[in-house]
Design a protein around this motif. Structure first.
Motif, PDB file in Angstrom:
ATOM      1  N   ASP A 196       6.724  37.402  57.123  1.00  0.00           N
ATOM      2  CA  ASP A 196       6.724  37.453  55.659  1.00  0.00           C
ATOM      3  C   ASP A 196       5.749  36.446  55.074  1.00  0.00           C
ATOM      4  O   ASP A 196       5.123  36.689  54.040  1.00  0.00           O
ATOM      5  N   GLN A 197       5.651  35.290  55.727  1.00  0.00           N
ATOM      6  CA  GLN A 197       4.765  34.250  55.204  1.00  0.00           C
ATOM      7  C   GLN A 197       3.310  34.690  55.234  1.00  0.00           C
ATOM      8  O   GLN A 197       2.491  34.245  54.451  1.00  0.00           O
ATOM      9  N   PHE A 198       3.003  35.554  56.164  1.00  0.00           N
ATOM     10  CA  PHE A 198       1.606  35.958  56.326  1.00  0.00           C
ATOM     11  C   PHE A 198       1.340  37.368  55.815  1.00  0.00           C
ATOM     12  O   PHE A 198       0.216  37.856  55.902  1.00  0.00           O
ATOM     13  N   SER A 199       2.391  38.008  55.266  1.00  0.00           N
ATOM     14  CA  SER A 199       2.193  39.343  54.706  1.00  0.00           C
ATOM     15  C   SER A 199       2.048  39.236  53.203  1.00  0.00           C
ATOM     16  O   SER A 199       2.574  38.328  52.577  1.00  0.00           O
ATOM     17  N   SER A 200       1.341  40.167  52.551  1.00  0.00           N
ATOM     18  CA  SER A 200       1.122  40.136  51.108  1.00  0.00           C
ATOM     19  C   SER A 200       2.378  40.570  50.379  1.00  0.00           C
ATOM     20  O   SER A 200       3.104  41.454  50.828  1.00  0.00           O
ATOM     21  N   ALA A 201       2.655  39.909  49.191  1.00  0.00           N
ATOM     22  CA  ALA A 201       3.835  40.228  48.402  1.00  0.00           C
ATOM     23  C   ALA A 201       3.645  41.570  47.705  1.00  0.00           C
ATOM     24  O   ALA A 201       2.515  42.009  47.448  1.00  0.00           O
ATOM     25  N   ASP A 202       4.756  42.213  47.388  1.00  0.00           N
ATOM     26  CA  ASP A 202       4.697  43.483  46.666  1.00  0.00           C
ATOM     27  C   ASP A 202       4.008  43.272  45.332  1.00  0.00           C
ATOM     28  O   ASP A 202       4.297  42.313  44.612  1.00  0.00           O
ATOM     29  N   ASP A 203       3.106  44.168  44.974  1.00  0.00           N
ATOM     30  CA  ASP A 203       2.372  44.043  43.715  1.00  0.00           C
ATOM     31  C   ASP A 203       2.000  45.440  43.225  1.00  0.00           C
ATOM     32  O   ASP A 203       1.817  46.366  44.030  1.00  0.00           O
ATOM     33  N   TYR A 204       1.918  45.589  41.915  1.00  0.00           N
ATOM     34  CA  TYR A 204       1.433  46.844  41.358  1.00  0.00           C
ATOM     35  C   TYR A 204      -0.090  46.809  41.330  1.00  0.00           C
ATOM     36  O   TYR A 204      -0.719  45.747  41.423  1.00  0.00           O
ATOM     37  N   SER A 205      -0.687  47.966  41.181  1.00  0.00           N
ATOM     38  CA  SER A 205      -2.141  48.045  41.278  1.00  0.00           C
ATOM     39  C   SER A 205      -2.850  48.197  39.947  1.00  0.00           C
ATOM     40  O   SER A 205      -4.053  47.977  39.860  1.00  0.00           O
ATOM     41  N   GLY A 206      -2.126  48.533  38.887  1.00  0.00           N
ATOM     42  CA  GLY A 206      -2.797  48.806  37.618  1.00  0.00           C
ATOM     43  C   GLY A 206      -2.468  47.813  36.524  1.00  0.00           C
ATOM     44  O   GLY A 206      -1.916  46.738  36.760  1.00  0.00           O
TER      45      GLY A 206
ATOM     46  N   GLY B 285      10.717  44.192  34.758  1.00  0.00           N
ATOM     47  CA  GLY B 285       9.993  45.309  35.326  1.00  0.00           C
ATOM     48  C   GLY B 285       8.492  45.237  35.133  1.00  0.00           C
ATOM     49  O   GLY B 285       7.782  46.223  35.333  1.00  0.00           O
ATOM     50  N   VAL B 286       7.994  44.053  34.778  1.00  0.00           N
ATOM     51  CA  VAL B 286       6.557  43.899  34.531  1.00  0.00           C
ATOM     52  C   VAL B 286       5.802  43.737  35.847  1.00  0.00           C
ATOM     53  O   VAL B 286       4.773  44.375  36.064  1.00  0.00           O
ATOM     54  N   VAL B 287       6.288  42.839  36.711  1.00  0.00           N
ATOM     55  CA  VAL B 287       5.642  42.632  38.009  1.00  0.00           C
ATOM     56  C   VAL B 287       6.549  43.160  39.114  1.00  0.00           C
ATOM     57  O   VAL B 287       7.766  43.281  38.936  1.00  0.00           O
ATOM     58  N   ALA B 288       5.928  43.460  40.252  1.00  0.00           N
ATOM     59  CA  ALA B 288       6.688  44.023  41.363  1.00  0.00           C
ATOM     60  C   ALA B 288       7.503  42.972  42.104  1.00  0.00           C
ATOM     61  O   ALA B 288       8.548  43.271  42.664  1.00  0.00           O
ATOM     62  N   SER B 289       7.015  41.723  42.114  1.00  0.00           N
ATOM     63  CA  SER B 289       7.738  40.670  42.820  1.00  0.00           C
ATOM     64  C   SER B 289       7.400  39.312  42.219  1.00  0.00           C
ATOM     65  O   SER B 289       6.322  39.125  41.635  1.00  0.00           O
ATOM     66  N   VAL B 290       8.330  38.396  42.363  1.00  0.00           N
ATOM     67  CA  VAL B 290       8.117  37.025  41.891  1.00  0.00           C
ATOM     68  C   VAL B 290       6.971  36.391  42.668  1.00  0.00           C
ATOM     69  O   VAL B 290       6.126  35.689  42.105  1.00  0.00           O
TER      70      VAL B 290
ATOM     71  N   LYS C  47      -0.213  44.778  37.428  1.00  0.00           N
ATOM     72  CA  LYS C  47      -0.673  43.928  38.522  1.00  0.00           C
ATOM     73  C   LYS C  47      -0.475  42.475  38.113  1.00  0.00           C
ATOM     74  O   LYS C  47      -0.735  42.098  36.978  1.00  0.00           O
ATOM     75  N   ALA C  48       0.014  41.648  39.021  1.00  0.00           N
ATOM     76  CA  ALA C  48       0.369  40.264  38.690  1.00  0.00           C
ATOM     77  C   ALA C  48      -0.804  39.488  38.106  1.00  0.00           C
ATOM     78  O   ALA C  48      -0.646  38.728  37.149  1.00  0.00           O
ATOM     79  N   SER C  49      -1.989  39.680  38.662  1.00  0.00           N
ATOM     80  CA  SER C  49      -3.158  38.955  38.143  1.00  0.00           C
ATOM     81  C   SER C  49      -3.498  39.386  36.722  1.00  0.00           C
ATOM     82  O   SER C  49      -3.979  38.580  35.916  1.00  0.00           O
ATOM     83  N   ALA C  50      -3.236  40.653  36.387  1.00  0.00           N
ATOM     84  CA  ALA C  50      -3.484  41.137  35.028  1.00  0.00           C
ATOM     85  C   ALA C  50      -2.510  40.488  34.044  1.00  0.00           C
ATOM     86  O   ALA C  50      -2.868  40.176  32.901  1.00  0.00           O
ATOM     87  N   VAL C  51      -1.272  40.255  34.503  1.00  0.00           N
ATOM     88  CA  VAL C  51      -0.280  39.583  33.668  1.00  0.00           C
ATOM     89  C   VAL C  51      -0.717  38.144  33.396  1.00  0.00           C
ATOM     90  O   VAL C  51      -0.654  37.659  32.260  1.00  0.00           O
ATOM     91  N   VAL C  52      -1.184  37.464  34.435  1.00  0.00           N
ATOM     92  CA  VAL C  52      -1.643  36.087  34.280  1.00  0.00           C
ATOM     93  C   VAL C  52      -2.803  36.027  33.291  1.00  0.00           C
ATOM     94  O   VAL C  52      -2.872  35.135  32.435  1.00  0.00           O
TER      95      VAL C  52
END
Length: 384
Positions: free
Chosen positions: A57-67, A95-100, A128-133
């Motif tokens: 899990d530490q080395f896998s990417s977190a769940d994220d939306y694409s749009g 429901g904005v981002v897929a994961s914390v 997408k989390a980066s779009a939220v930021v």
């Protein structure tokens, strides 16, 4: 060989004797031991496999939306003191981002994420989390309604401006004013918000209702009162806090700048020397008459008929202070009421309405001269 020796045969060791050993049988104890070993082996396997999963899990990417969202609007509030993790949990719940984790990672990759300000932001679900930021780091995206309330506005004018610049109707603000407890009005106000809706620029979030907006204005007044030590300062002058707010409102309506502390002195001189044989305890402030007449502009000129209006706010007719403030005084007017200038003046005349130039005197004849100066000014100025 003895009989005993024939019984023992070669089993008897040399140099001693012992009892013959009975053959061992496998009983329930052995089965229990095997079960325990199996359980321990299972626990060990689970621990190892879980540890491996955690490492993966530490080395896998977190769940994220694409749009940039699915079009379903969300008004998200960043509260004062929220951490990035707090925001992430709130965004995930909305429901904005897929994961914390995706939001935390995106915020960590953006050097401006530590500048996120408190407020409401218009977002969408499944972003997408980066779009939220990107939205949150720009204060221009804070979803607020800004309303500026100038010094000297009456409650009537404040309500009109709020109704014009928000999505609420005038009647909704008027209904809210009927619940002084909900607004947080001080007891001295006796249910009347006049003078206690502090003049300032307010930013209201999308969840604010009319009562909330008015409550914020009263809270801002209370903050100013606390900062000024208003209660104690009023008592030191021999007046109540309500009296000082009333006096400050008269000063706000009548003068500006450097002249305010002198106007304050004229008011105190008249209030504290009612038997001077010149003013008969009357303040004779025209702004109070216009307020009694219900006019929006309390700086308008008066007719002889206006001066006869029968109202306790008519300081041309009734001595002493009016029942309460006639507008919303700002900090400068309140400070002038608390710190009047020294002087013997009983009259003042603003001889230039554009510059605010005001002249003071304790001589009635000189006062009449100043009035003539004002009338001559009005003959050539559109300000009157």
């Amino acid at each position: 060989m003895t009989d005993m020796e024939s019984l023992l045969g070669d089993e008897t060791p040399t140099g001693g004797s012992r009892r013959a050993e009975r053959p061992r049988r496998r009983g329930p104890g052995c089965l229990i031991a095997l079960v325990i070993l199996a359980v321990l082996a299972g626990v060990a396997y689970w621990g190892v496999s879980t540890g491996i999963e955690k490492i993966q899990d530490q080395f896998s990417s977190a769940d994220d939306y694409s749009g940039t969202g699915n079009g379903e609007a969300v008004s998200f509030e960043v509260k004062q003191g929220d951490s990035i993790a707090d925001m992430g949990r709130g965004l995930k719940a909305a429901g904005v981002v897929a994961s914390v984790e995706a939001f935390i990672d995106a915020a960590g990759a953006n050097p401006k994420a530590n500048r996120i300000q408190a407020g409401f932001y218009a977002l969408e679900k499944e972003m997408k989390a980066s779009a939220v930021v990107d939205v949150l780091i720009d204060p221009a995206n804070i979803d607020t309604t800004t309303v500026a309330i100038p010094e000297g506005f009456t409650v009537k004018q404040i309500v009109a401006r709020l109704a014009k610049q928000t999505s609420f109707k005038k009647a909704e603000f008027e209904a809210a004013l009927k619940d002084p407890k909900a607004l947080g009005l001080p007891a001295a106000a006796e249910g009347n918000a006049e003078g206690y809706l502090f003049p300032a620029t307010y930013s209201f979030g999308p969840n604010k209702k009319p009562a909330d907006m008015l409550h914020d204005m009263v809270a801002r007044w209370q903050q100013s009162a606390n900062d000024d030590g208003l209660d104690a300062a009023a008592e030191a002058l021999g007046y109540s806090t309500h009296d000082i707010m009333t006096i400050a409102s008269l000063i706000e309506a009548e003068g500006r700048g450097e002249y305010r502390t002198k106007i304050a002195r004229v008011i105190y001189n008249r209030l504290e020397n009612p038997d001077n044989g010149l003013t008969n305890g009357l303040l004779e402030i025209d702004a109070t008459v216009n307020y009694a007449l219900g006019r929006d502009d309390i700086g308008l000129g008066l007719t002889s008929e206006d001066l006869e209006v029968d109202s306790p706010y008519n300081t041309r007719k009734y001595p002493g202070l009016p029942p309460g403030p006639i507008d919303s005084p700002g900090d400068d007017a309140i400070q002038a009421a608390l710190h009047p200038a020294d002087g013997p003046w009983l009259w003042y005349v603003t001889v230039n309405l554009k510059t605010g130039e005001t002249k003071f005197t304790d001589d009635y004849d000189t006062f009449q001269e100043y009035k003539q100066e004002y009338l001559q000014y009005c003959e050539t100025s559109e300000a009157c």
